[in-house]
Design a protein around this motif. Structure first.
Motif, short mmCIF file in Angstrom:
data_model
loop_
_atom_site.label_atom_id
_atom_site.label_comp_id
_atom_site.label_asym_id
_atom_site.label_seq_id
_atom_site.Cartn_x
_atom_site.Cartn_y
_atom_site.Cartn_z
N MET A 1 -11.15 11.84 -6.38
CA MET A 1 -9.89 10.98 -7.18
C MET A 1 -9.29 9.90 -6.43
SD MET A 1 -7.72 14.34 -8.50
CE MET A 1 -7.10 14.72 -6.85
N LYS A 2 -9.30 8.95 -7.07
CA LYS A 2 -8.76 7.78 -6.62
C LYS A 2 -7.49 7.10 -6.98
CE LYS A 2 -13.69 5.98 -5.71
NZ LYS A 2 -14.31 4.71 -5.71
N ALA A 3 -6.77 6.34 -6.06
CA ALA A 3 -5.46 5.71 -6.82
C ALA A 3 -5.23 4.63 -5.98
CB ALA A 3 -4.31 6.72 -6.53
N ILE A 4 -4.65 3.60 -6.67
CA ILE A 4 -3.94 2.59 -5.99
C ILE A 4 -2.56 2.62 -5.58
CG2 ILE A 4 -3.72 0.14 -6.23
CD1 ILE A 4 -6.53 0.61 -6.16
N CYS A 5 -2.13 2.42 -4.61
CA CYS A 5 -0.67 2.20 -4.15
C CYS A 5 -0.13 0.97 -3.85
CB CYS A 5 -0.30 3.17 -2.81
SG CYS A 5 -0.82 5.08 -3.10
N VAL A 6 0.85 0.74 -4.78
CA VAL A 6 1.39 -0.68 -4.38
C VAL A 6 2.45 -0.32 -3.40
CG1 VAL A 6 2.76 -2.66 -5.59
CG2 VAL A 6 1.18 -1.47 -6.92
N LEU A 7 2.03 -1.01 -2.12
CA LEU A 7 2.89 -0.75 -0.81
C LEU A 7 3.56 -1.83 -0.35
CD1 LEU A 7 3.76 1.52 1.26
CD2 LEU A 7 1.32 0.99 2.41
N SER A 8 4.66 -2.15 -0.25
CA SER A 8 5.53 -3.31 0.25
C SER A 8 5.69 -2.89 1.54
CB SER A 8 6.56 -3.68 -0.37
OG SER A 8 7.73 -2.54 -0.38
N GLY A 9 5.66 -1.54 2.00
CA GLY A 9 6.10 -1.25 3.35
C GLY A 9 7.57 -0.66 3.52
N LYS B 1 -0.74 10.79 -1.31
CA LYS B 1 -1.78 11.50 -0.34
C LYS B 1 -1.69 12.89 -0.37
CE LYS B 1 -3.74 11.85 3.79
NZ LYS B 1 -5.21 11.58 3.97
N GLN B 2 -0.42 13.41 -0.56
CA GLN B 2 -0.18 14.74 -0.70
C GLN B 2 -1.02 15.46 -1.96
OE1 GLN B 2 2.11 16.55 -3.06
NE2 GLN B 2 1.74 18.71 -2.24
N LYS B 3 -1.14 14.60 -3.09
CA LYS B 3 -1.83 15.13 -4.22
C LYS B 3 -3.46 15.04 -4.00
CE LYS B 3 1.70 14.14 -7.83
NZ LYS B 3 1.86 15.64 -8.17
N GLY B 4 -3.91 14.43 -2.98
CA GLY B 4 -5.15 14.64 -2.45
C GLY B 4 -6.08 13.34 -3.00
N TYR B 5 -5.37 12.40 -3.47
CA TYR B 5 -5.87 11.04 -3.77
C TYR B 5 -6.61 10.29 -2.62
CZ TYR B 5 -4.11 11.66 -8.73
OH TYR B 5 -3.95 11.90 -9.83
N ASP B 6 -7.93 9.58 -2.95
CA ASP B 6 -8.39 8.59 -2.07
C ASP B 6 -7.71 7.21 -2.28
OD1 ASP B 6 -10.08 7.04 -0.31
OD2 ASP B 6 -11.85 7.12 -1.75
N ILE B 7 -6.86 6.91 -1.40
CA ILE B 7 -5.88 5.99 -1.65
C ILE B 7 -6.25 4.51 -1.10
CG2 ILE B 7 -3.57 4.98 -1.23
CD1 ILE B 7 -2.83 7.94 -0.40
N ILE C 1 -1.91 5.44 8.84
CA ILE C 1 -1.39 6.87 9.05
C ILE C 1 -1.97 7.68 7.83
CG2 ILE C 1 0.47 8.19 9.19
CD1 ILE C 1 1.92 6.05 10.80
N LEU C 2 -1.87 7.06 6.63
CA LEU C 2 -2.32 7.76 5.53
C LEU C 2 -3.98 7.76 5.33
CD1 LEU C 2 0.21 6.25 2.91
CD2 LEU C 2 0.23 8.65 3.43
N GLY C 3 -4.63 7.00 6.30
CA GLY C 3 -6.14 7.17 6.22
C GLY C 3 -6.52 6.29 5.08
N ALA C 4 -5.95 5.23 4.59
CA ALA C 4 -6.17 4.63 3.22
C ALA C 4 -6.56 3.00 3.78
CB ALA C 4 -4.75 4.41 2.55
N GLU C 5 -7.42 2.42 2.98
CA GLU C 5 -7.71 1.25 3.17
C GLU C 5 -6.53 0.38 2.68
OE1 GLU C 5 -11.27 -1.87 0.98
OE2 GLU C 5 -10.94 0.34 0.15
#
Length: 234
Positions: free
Chosen positions: A1-9, A21-27, A52-56
């Motif tokens: 499962m993949k998800a995009i996170c809009v992350l401003s910080g 991340k908690q839901k198990g998505y590849d972020i 830290i999230l192990g995300a691209e």
């Protein structure tokens, strides 16, 4: 499962990403450059959080939006950023005035559209964002009405019907802090201390302490009855 996170910080997008991340998505995390004053801090924060999230982590340059910010004299671009007292945070008239001074033309509409396009390209079904109840009181692009209509457009604009997810949409900032701490403990991660909320560019992650975003952050930790790990100038 993949998800995009809009992350401003910032606080909200950090906790929304933590939920994904908690839901198990590849972020895949996206941070947008539209010429904002706090860009360097936002990139530093979001890079650390994604790591830290192990995300691209991807940075998307929006030069045209930077130009629109100049045309609209947006304070996030010009540096003319208003301050607000804690007692006025819930004063609709005052808060709407500060909102207008930092309003970026069609920001969420543009960012979420780009994020949806990338989601479709990598076969991800969801775009996670930090839309929340507290900011919805003054920012129209933080409301459930906005999100519902955006998702309706995505039913026609993306073949896989990418959905915008706002897991914080019923939460105020203090509830977001509590949720973030709960998930940090559950997942064994530390993220909130690396988040950056200030509208200003400051060295060493120091927050100004008087812009609206800082004031809401301060109040959130206070109402959550938890230690505020943020360093403020004021």
């Amino acid at each position: 499962m993949k998800a995009i996170c809009v992350l401003s910080g910032g606080l909200d997008s950090t906790v929304a990403s933590l939920i994904a991340k908690q839901k198990g998505y590849d972020i895949t995390c996206l941070t947008f450059n539209y010429g904002q004053q706090a860009l360097k801090n936002e990139i530093s924060a979001s890079k650390k959080i994604a790591e830290i999230l192990g995300a691209e982590h991807k940075i998307i340059d929006l030069n045209f939006l930077s130009e629109m910010c100049e045309l609209s004299e947006c304070g996030l671009k010009t540096g003319d950023i208003p301050s607000i007292s804690e007692e006025n945070l819930d004063n609709r008239v005052v808060a709407e005035q500060t909102m207008k001074k930092v309003w970026v033309p069609a920001r969420n509409l543009i960012m979420f559209s780009i994020a949806s396009g990338l989601a479709e390209a990598i076969c991800a079904d969801y775009v996670y964002c930090g839309i929340n109840e507290e900011e919805a009181s003054t920012f129209p692009d933080n409301t459930m009405e906005f999100m519902d209509r955006f998702n309706k457009c995505n039913e026609y604009g993306t073949l896989n019907k990418v959905k915008l997810e706002a897991p914080l949409y019923k939460m105020n900032k203090d509830e977001i802090v509590k949720k973030g701490i709960e998930l940090e403990q559950k997942l064994g991660l530390e993220l909130l201390k690396y988040s950056y909320s200030c509208y200003h560019e400051n060295p060493e992650f120091i927050h100004c302490g008087i812009c609206e975003s800082c004031m809401r952050r301060k109040r959130a930790f206070k109402l959550a009855n938890t230690e505020d790990i943020t360093t403020y100038k004021e």
